[in-house]
Design a protein around this motif. Sequence first.
Motif, mmCIF file in Angstrom:
data_model
loop_
_atom_site.group_PDB
_atom_site.id
_atom_site.type_symbol
_atom_site.label_atom_id
_atom_site.label_comp_id
_atom_site.label_asym_id
_atom_site.label_seq_id
_atom_site.Cartn_x
_atom_site.Cartn_y
_atom_site.Cartn_z
ATOM 1 N N PHE A 37 0.847 -1.182 0.000
ATOM 2 C CA PHE A 37 0.000 0.000 0.000
ATOM 3 C C PHE A 37 0.887 1.237 0.000
ATOM 4 O O PHE A 37 2.051 1.188 0.387
ATOM 5 C CB PHE A 37 -0.979 0.028 1.189
ATOM 6 N N LEU A 38 0.314 2.350 -0.469
ATOM 7 C CA LEU A 38 1.036 3.611 -0.559
ATOM 8 C C LEU A 38 0.660 4.530 0.597
ATOM 9 O O LEU A 38 -0.446 4.437 1.145
ATOM 10 C CB LEU A 38 0.725 4.310 -1.878
ATOM 11 N N GLU A 39 1.560 5.424 0.949
ATOM 12 C CA GLU A 39 1.274 6.426 1.965
ATOM 13 C C GLU A 39 0.106 7.298 1.503
ATOM 14 O O GLU A 39 0.111 7.824 0.390
ATOM 15 C CB GLU A 39 2.518 7.290 2.196
ATOM 16 N N GLY A 40 -0.913 7.411 2.342
ATOM 17 C CA GLY A 40 -2.076 8.201 1.992
ATOM 18 C C GLY A 40 -3.205 7.413 1.371
ATOM 19 O O GLY A 40 -4.316 7.940 1.211
ATOM 20 N N ASP A 41 -2.968 6.152 1.012
ATOM 21 C CA ASP A 41 -4.041 5.321 0.467
ATOM 22 C C ASP A 41 -5.143 5.118 1.498
ATOM 23 O O ASP A 41 -4.869 5.032 2.710
ATOM 24 C CB ASP A 41 -3.505 3.944 0.066
ATOM 25 N N ALA A 42 -6.370 5.009 1.031
ATOM 26 C CA ALA A 42 -7.472 4.669 1.926
ATOM 27 C C ALA A 42 -7.237 3.273 2.482
ATOM 28 O O ALA A 42 -6.930 2.334 1.738
ATOM 29 C CB ALA A 42 -8.795 4.728 1.167
ATOM 30 N N ALA A 43 -7.353 3.131 3.784
ATOM 31 C CA ALA A 43 -7.059 1.855 4.447
ATOM 32 C C ALA A 43 -8.318 0.992 4.517
ATOM 33 O O ALA A 43 -9.332 1.397 5.068
ATOM 34 C CB ALA A 43 -6.520 2.102 5.845
ATOM 35 N N ASP A 75 5.114 -10.542 12.407
ATOM 36 C CA ASP A 75 4.773 -9.169 12.800
ATOM 37 C C ASP A 75 3.392 -8.781 12.277
ATOM 38 O O ASP A 75 3.019 -9.109 11.145
ATOM 39 C CB ASP A 75 5.805 -8.174 12.255
ATOM 40 N N LEU A 76 2.666 -8.069 13.104
ATOM 41 C CA LEU A 76 1.354 -7.523 12.753
ATOM 42 C C LEU A 76 1.555 -6.046 12.448
ATOM 43 O O LEU A 76 2.292 -5.354 13.154
ATOM 44 C CB LEU A 76 0.405 -7.705 13.928
ATOM 45 N N PHE A 77 0.911 -5.524 11.395
ATOM 46 C CA PHE A 77 1.102 -4.116 11.096
ATOM 47 C C PHE A 77 -0.125 -3.507 10.421
ATOM 48 O O PHE A 77 -0.945 -4.212 9.852
ATOM 49 C CB PHE A 77 2.352 -3.894 10.237
ATOM 50 N N ALA A 78 -0.207 -2.186 10.529
ATOM 51 C CA ALA A 78 -1.280 -1.361 9.958
ATOM 52 C C ALA A 78 -2.607 -1.509 10.674
ATOM 53 O O ALA A 78 -3.612 -0.981 10.213
ATOM 54 C CB ALA A 78 -1.461 -1.641 8.459
ATOM 55 N N GLU A 79 -2.631 -2.191 11.828
ATOM 56 C CA GLU A 79 -3.886 -2.315 12.565
ATOM 57 C C GLU A 79 -4.309 -0.976 13.176
ATOM 58 O O GLU A 79 -5.491 -0.729 13.417
ATOM 59 C CB GLU A 79 -3.783 -3.386 13.653
ATOM 60 N N ALA A 80 -3.346 -0.069 13.393
ATOM 61 C CA ALA A 80 -3.659 1.215 14.011
ATOM 62 C C ALA A 80 -4.425 2.149 13.081
ATOM 63 O O ALA A 80 -5.030 3.121 13.544
ATOM 64 C CB ALA A 80 -2.377 1.905 14.473
ATOM 65 N N VAL A 81 -4.440 1.858 11.782
ATOM 66 C CA VAL A 81 -5.124 2.770 10.850
ATOM 67 C C VAL A 81 -6.621 2.839 11.130
ATOM 68 O O VAL A 81 -7.288 3.794 10.719
ATOM 69 C CB VAL A 81 -4.889 2.360 9.377
ATOM 70 N N ALA A 82 -7.173 1.856 11.831
ATOM 71 C CA ALA A 82 -8.591 1.886 12.178
ATOM 72 C C ALA A 82 -8.920 3.085 13.051
ATOM 73 O O ALA A 82 -10.057 3.542 13.108
ATOM 74 C CB ALA A 82 -8.980 0.593 12.900
ATOM 75 N N PHE A 83 -7.896 3.636 13.736
ATOM 76 C CA PHE A 83 -8.097 4.756 14.647
ATOM 77 C C PHE A 83 -7.412 6.026 14.145
ATOM 78 O O PHE A 83 -7.345 7.014 14.865
ATOM 79 C CB PHE A 83 -7.556 4.414 16.031
ATOM 80 N N GLY A 85 -7.971 7.724 10.990
ATOM 81 C CA GLY A 85 -8.574 8.381 9.837
ATOM 82 C C GLY A 85 -8.615 7.544 8.580
ATOM 83 O O GLY A 85 -8.850 8.063 7.489
ATOM 84 N N TYR A 86 -8.349 6.250 8.725
ATOM 85 C CA TYR A 86 -8.474 5.327 7.602
ATOM 86 C C TYR A 86 -7.543 5.663 6.432
ATOM 87 O O TYR A 86 -7.868 5.453 5.269
ATOM 88 C CB TYR A 86 -9.930 5.270 7.105
ATOM 89 N N ARG A 87 -6.376 6.193 6.731
ATOM 90 C CA ARG A 87 -5.354 6.435 5.721
ATOM 91 C C ARG A 87 -4.043 5.817 6.203
ATOM 92 O O ARG A 87 -3.681 5.948 7.372
ATOM 93 C CB ARG A 87 -5.145 7.939 5.494
#
Length: 222
Positions: A37-43, A75-83, A85-87
Amino acid sequence: MERLRRTEIFSVWSDEDLSHLFKGARVLEMSVGQILFLEGDAATAFYFLLDGQVKLVTSAADGHEKIVDILQGGDLFAEAVAFLGYRYPVQAIAAMPSRVLEIPLTIFLVTLQQHQELMLQMLGRLSLRLRHLIMELRHLTVESADQRVVGYLLELCPSGNSPVSLLLPAKKAMIAARLGLTPETFSRVLKRLREEHLITVEKLKIYIHRPSALRQWAKEDR
């Protein structure tokens, strides 16, 4: 499913909740250099690295790539995007052939909303992540190159002062970027550590003779 349960936030999830989480999940096969995924992509999902290596990067002010983290299998990652702003705040790129489990965020959020104790645990994890990022910022802005390299090596060591044999988890150039250093500076620090008889280096394998002596060396003024 059992591997995911070994992670901190999913260790207390029930079989039913985990099974529900896996609905819609899929395994992605990634080649070297492939972008997840890219920086700024909708998560729309978060990820669990089954095997391989993924680097999280962002663009620095000078336009160069800054490595934020180097992820390994488990490793688990990108789970924080839920909190957040979904980016996605960073870009994820496969550093070697990798397999990644992609889990939809919608199912994850529904489960958290249904179980308050799971939501509290998730918020606790985010607090620890914030503390880690603050420490990383301190390392990059206050500490010398020697201190950054030594600190990184000591993070890989188990507790105690016994001799340790380490295998660097990534190429030296990638680790240097992770520490905000050029590959040349990283190599010079390792050379000085060898000359001080604190470590032995064989390609990606590093033998630390006494972790306490290494720690003390980084504190001394030179």
